[in-house]
Design a protein around this motif. Sequence first.
Motif, PDB file in Angstrom:
ATOM      1  N   ALA A   4       0.834  -1.204   0.000  1.00 48.31           N
ATOM      2  CA  ALA A   4       0.000   0.000   0.000  1.00 48.31           C
ATOM      3  C   ALA A   4       0.869   1.254   0.000  1.00 48.31           C
ATOM      4  CB  ALA A   4      -0.929  -0.004   1.211  1.00 48.31           C
ATOM      5  N   ALA A   5       1.982   1.204   0.736  1.00 53.63           N
ATOM      6  CA  ALA A   5       2.902   2.339   0.733  1.00 53.63           C
ATOM      7  C   ALA A   5       3.457   2.570  -0.669  1.00 53.63           C
ATOM      8  CB  ALA A   5       4.037   2.096   1.727  1.00 53.63           C
ATOM      9  N   VAL A   6       3.793   1.497  -1.369  1.00 54.41           N
ATOM     10  CA  VAL A   6       4.297   1.615  -2.740  1.00 54.41           C
ATOM     11  C   VAL A   6       3.223   2.226  -3.643  1.00 54.41           C
ATOM     12  CG1 VAL A   6       5.071   0.307  -4.764  1.00 54.41           C
ATOM     13  CG2 VAL A   6       5.969  -0.254  -2.492  1.00 54.41           C
ATOM     14  N   GLY A   7       1.977   1.769  -3.500  1.00 52.20           N
ATOM     15  CA  GLY A   7       0.898   2.315  -4.313  1.00 52.20           C
ATOM     16  C   GLY A   7       0.643   3.781  -4.033  1.00 52.20           C
ATOM     17  N   LEU A   8       0.678   4.170  -2.778  1.00 51.67           N
ATOM     18  CA  LEU A   8       0.486   5.576  -2.413  1.00 51.67           C
ATOM     19  C   LEU A   8       1.639   6.438  -2.924  1.00 51.67           C
ATOM     20  CD1 LEU A   8      -0.823   4.948   1.192  1.00 51.67           C
ATOM     21  CD2 LEU A   8      -2.122   6.085  -0.618  1.00 51.67           C
ATOM     22  N   ALA A   9       2.861   5.912  -2.836  1.00 50.36           N
ATOM     23  CA  ALA A   9       4.011   6.666  -3.345  1.00 50.36           C
ATOM     24  C   ALA A   9       3.898   6.869  -4.855  1.00 50.36           C
ATOM     25  CB  ALA A   9       5.310   5.939  -3.001  1.00 50.36           C
ATOM     26  N   ALA A  10       3.391   5.875  -5.553  1.00 49.06           N
ATOM     27  CA  ALA A  10       3.228   5.998  -6.999  1.00 49.06           C
ATOM     28  C   ALA A  10       2.221   7.078  -7.364  1.00 49.06           C
ATOM     29  CB  ALA A  10       2.789   4.655  -7.591  1.00 49.06           C
ATOM     30  N   ARG A  11       1.333   7.403  -6.453  1.00 48.84           N
ATOM     31  CA  ARG A  11       0.341   8.451  -6.689  1.00 48.84           C
ATOM     32  C   ARG A  11       0.814   9.803  -6.164  1.00 48.84           C
ATOM     33  NH1 ARG A  11      -1.165   8.748 -10.005  1.00 48.84           N
ATOM     34  NH2 ARG A  11      -3.076   9.905  -9.633  1.00 48.84           N
ATOM     35  N   GLY A  12       2.070   9.908  -5.735  1.00 48.54           N
ATOM     36  CA  GLY A  12       2.633  11.196  -5.367  1.00 48.54           C
ATOM     37  C   GLY A  12       2.671  11.499  -3.893  1.00 48.54           C
ATOM     38  N   TRP A  13       2.223  10.571  -3.058  1.00 53.20           N
ATOM     39  CA  TRP A  13       2.254  10.777  -1.609  1.00 53.20           C
ATOM     40  C   TRP A  13       3.605  10.354  -1.045  1.00 53.20           C
ATOM     41  CZ3 TRP A  13      -1.846  13.409   0.222  1.00 53.20           C
ATOM     42  CH2 TRP A  13      -2.987  13.444  -0.583  1.00 53.20           C
TER      43      TRP A  13
END
Length: 615
Positions: A362-371
């Motif tokens: 989930a952290a990887v997915g959020l980082a991919a969205r700019g967070w």
Amino acid sequence: MTTSELAPLARQLRVDSVRAADAAGSGHPTSSMSAADLMAVLLGRHLHYDFDRPDHPGNDRFILSKGHASPLLYAAYKAAGVVTDSELLTFRTEGSRLEGHPTPRRIPWVETATGSLGQGLPVGVGMALSGKRLDRIPYRVWVLCGDSELAEGSVWEAVEHAGYEHLDNLTALVDVNRLGQRGPTRHAWDLGAYARRFAAFGWHVVEVDGHDLDAVDLAFQEARSTTRQPTAILARTVKGKGVAAVEDREGMHGKPLPEAQAAIEELGGAHDIRVEVRKPAAARALHATRTGHLELPRHEVGDSVATRTAFGQALAALGTARGDIVALDGEVGDSTRAEYFAKEHPDRYFECYIAEQQLVAAAVGLAARGWVPYASTFAAFFTRAHDFIRMAAISGSGINLVGSHAGVAIGQDGPSQMGLEDLAMFRAVHDSTVLYPCDAHQTGRLVAQMAGLDGVRYLRTSRGDTPVIYGPGEEFPVGGSKVLRSSDADRLTLVAAGVTVHEALTAAEFLDREGIQVRVIDLYSVKPVDRATLREAADRTGCLLTVEDHRPEGGIGDAVCEAFGDGSPVPRLVRLAVRTMPGSASPAEQLRAAGIDAESIAAAARLLVEQAVVR
């Protein structure tokens, strides 16, 4: 694109998958061919994506979880007009961005590195959470999975989490082609077996013939119209579809087709159909702002504060200063102190429960969205998610991971809870940063700096209170260290980090009373390590004694040793580390039993300077 136009597109995707693998002499064309109809319908009818603006906030997100089917993805890129036919035929060759498994480091339209099966859907959950709870933009997340990878536990962590969060913007496309690498999958074509599992976790399930283009199109429409539930489209397909010699045949996984030209002719020959992929609606990302001045907590020198507590306080303060900071935790937020962030910024806090693979994904997915995510759990439990951490590095993902309850210093809980391998694990990750603070002010400064670093960043925190030894104005650059004691008469150097810094300082006081001067270095940056300071200490004292609450392999001792790995003179190096299997005992008893407390350090130093005394 009309439904009648989808069949030629699907044939082209199959042909180009065969051609790419044939040109490379390797690859997975049969796995690509089974999912070609799914990809054709998605690309031609349902995906909203601006290939000229891969960072468009309104773009749908597509993840090829079955990353070995990369020929299909690259064939789709060709159909979309962003990869030329000549580039397609560079598949798997040196220097080509069309790697055997796709990575975002090379291709801007790839969301996350895949290839280690069972990771695409968990990362997709993170992206869907971003869209639903943070971005609040109606993009969809499409994840193409293989049936083999549904044997991975991480998939079901993701399925449960998506159902719990009602992620109706997430669709899993499952290519149920019956055959895995060495033969049939566990459930073969039993769509019902998969359907029951997805439905049990609250998903809307559609079973479909994966080669019936009209049925697939209707399934996609049903997914888009379903509310408060993620959708799983279970598509019964045939591996190697379209070529009689390889259709549903065992032993063809991961191999180019034996008669590629004949197969291409059987599929209708090469074509150059171009798809006008639908553009997304206008959208704005509102979170990419840094909203204020960072005011880190202040403590008095001499106070006792656990570094885990300092982490929670600093993270909450960072969240106040920056609107792009998000926090995730694995149901131990009261121990990691991530709960401080949750109380201050509940809209940007994600509880992932006891599912560490999903936590990191989930952290990887959020980082991919700019967070900018900070994910925390016990240091020991990150070992479960090591493959996700490894793949995050391959993606070039910027994530911050914080492991608490490190080492034997946690005390009575015993070895199952003690992170004793984490420094080695994170140091081995490509381009990682590994930090291990010893006091509250140092922790706060490092937490703040992590937000601006690249790659995977790891911070190790401790359970027990430790003295504050630095003032609030002290700086701690990543890659640096602090010399806490030194003199021209130093006979050796103690190198420590975290809890052992305080033990080393106490040992230095013991030795000073006996007339033995030693230097003490706080090696808070374990990777990158401060080579210059270590080399100077070696030149001045001739001997380095490392002390770590960690196994001897891969931790601080190895980091120090590598500082002399370029041919410079190597000093005498001695390591104190946890070499036993701990039991339950108090923190002080644990440190003593492991031989890393102040008395043990002093005893080792006496022997090294040949000043041992009889007690």
